[in-house]
Design a protein around this motif. Structure first.
Motif, mmCIF file in Angstrom:
data_model
loop_
_atom_site.group_PDB
_atom_site.id
_atom_site.type_symbol
_atom_site.label_atom_id
_atom_site.label_comp_id
_atom_site.label_asym_id
_atom_site.label_seq_id
_atom_site.Cartn_x
_atom_site.Cartn_y
_atom_site.Cartn_z
ATOM 1 N N ASN A 192 0.842 -1.190 0.000
ATOM 2 C CA ASN A 192 0.000 0.000 0.000
ATOM 3 C C ASN A 192 0.883 1.247 0.000
ATOM 4 O OD1 ASN A 192 0.640 0.701 2.806
ATOM 5 N ND2 ASN A 192 -0.710 -0.994 3.380
ATOM 6 N N GLU A 193 0.258 2.384 -0.235
ATOM 7 C CA GLU A 193 1.011 3.637 -0.363
ATOM 8 C C GLU A 193 1.740 4.009 0.913
ATOM 9 O OE1 GLU A 193 -0.439 7.087 -2.384
ATOM 10 O OE2 GLU A 193 -2.056 5.955 -3.345
ATOM 11 N N THR A 194 1.124 3.739 2.059
ATOM 12 C CA THR A 194 1.751 4.087 3.342
ATOM 13 C C THR A 194 3.067 3.349 3.513
ATOM 14 O OG1 THR A 194 -0.383 4.525 4.385
ATOM 15 C CG2 THR A 194 1.475 4.058 5.842
ATOM 16 N N LYS A 195 3.042 2.043 3.261
ATOM 17 C CA LYS A 195 4.265 1.257 3.453
ATOM 18 C C LYS A 195 5.308 1.546 2.378
ATOM 19 C CE LYS A 195 2.516 -2.540 6.273
ATOM 20 N NZ LYS A 195 2.424 -4.013 6.435
ATOM 21 N N SER A 197 5.780 4.433 1.088
ATOM 22 C CA SER A 197 6.375 5.689 1.541
ATOM 23 C C SER A 197 7.371 5.443 2.673
ATOM 24 C CB SER A 197 5.278 6.647 2.008
ATOM 25 O OG SER A 197 5.836 7.835 2.525
ATOM 26 N N GLY A 252 7.782 5.170 11.214
ATOM 27 C CA GLY A 252 6.677 4.270 11.523
ATOM 28 C C GLY A 252 7.058 2.829 11.768
#
Length: 272
Positions: A192-195, A197, A252
């Motif tokens: 996904n985009e969060t990971k 990033s 994160g």
């Protein structure tokens, strides 16, 4: 050594002759070592009958896109940026073993459309002879679509590409090897985009700290850092180690680990 150099230059001439025989080409250009070398050779072989196409997506760091833009601008090469959002491809985000095939198929179909609209006869990609030795499902898509692979066709290895790039003063000759950020995920772990990033920011931090060839592999909330073994001592210096720990926590990651085997291509394929 002179004989080896002579043979390498002959191989480079063969590469240019092969590309020249294609009349006009679009090069899939990532700004990496291989595609930059290929684009340079294509420009020498065909002059203005060359275009470069670069994919922009969340798995392609902004620094790489900016480098691609700058190189084409400096060289006066026509350059097209195409949106290629892998996460919208059905099944891609689930990260199956054929993930790279799904991505390459979609991307090269778009590049072929661009080539057709601009009356360019062939699409070229930059895989080299060393890529034959690893699990590369993306090369299946290349074969299915009839994309040309001149560096493999002529028989160039990565070492030879770097050596000639240095002689030709191509700026990427000592650039670290790069693969899309999706390759940092274990097969089956959702992308996904969060990971993506998180991986991008982690790798950028390590590059900013002066480390050269590296990967940040993501396993859930853990970062597994791959560096060249000769860079281990510097990484383990208290100041550097704590800087990485603190910054990765901010990014994160809950856990941060250094892989004791060090950097290697395709380490996620070891589970296949």
């Amino acid at each position: 050594m002179e004989e080896i150099d002579s043979e390498l230059w002959k191989k480079y001439d063969q590469l240019k002759e092969y590309i020249a025989s294609l009349d006009s080409v679009v090069v899939a250009f990532s700004s990496g070592v291989d595609s930059t070398f290929l684009l340079y050779a294509a420009r020498e072989a065909l002059g203005n009958q060359v275009m470069a196409v670069t994919a922009s997506s969340c798995s392609f760091p902004a620094r790489e896109l900016n480098e691609a833009k700058k190189y084409c601008q400096d060289m006066g090469i026509r350059h097209v940026i195409v949106e290629s959002e892998e996460l919208k491809i059905e099944g891609f985000s689930k990260n199956p073993p054929n993930r790279c095939y799904l991505c390459k198929r979609e991307l090269f179909e778009k590049i072929q459309e661009i080539a057709k609209k601009n009356s360019m006869k062939e699409v070229l990609e930059g895989s080299n002879l060393d890529d034959n030795g690893d699990y590369r499902p993306g090369l299946i898509a290349v074969a299915e679509l009839g994309i040309k692979s001149p560096l493999r066709q002529v028989g160039f290895t990565k070492k030879e590409i770097r050596a000639l790039s240095k002689e030709l003063q191509i700026p990427t000759w000592e650039k670290q090897s790069f693969a899309c950020l999706s390759s940092r995920f274990p097969y089956g772990e959702e992308i996904n985009e969060t990971k993506l990033s998180m991986v991008d920011r982690g790798e950028q931090l390590l590059l900013d700290l002066g480390f050269h060839q590296l990967r940040v592999r993501i396993h859930g909330n853990m970062a597994r850092i791959e560096l060249m073994p000769e860079e281990f001592p510097r990484f383990m210096e208290e100041k550097v180690r704590m800087k990485v720990y603190e910054e990765f926590k901010k990014i994160g990651f809950t856990y941060i680990a250094l892989d004791i085997l060090g950097y290697r291509t395709g380490s996620m394929n070891e589970t296949l």
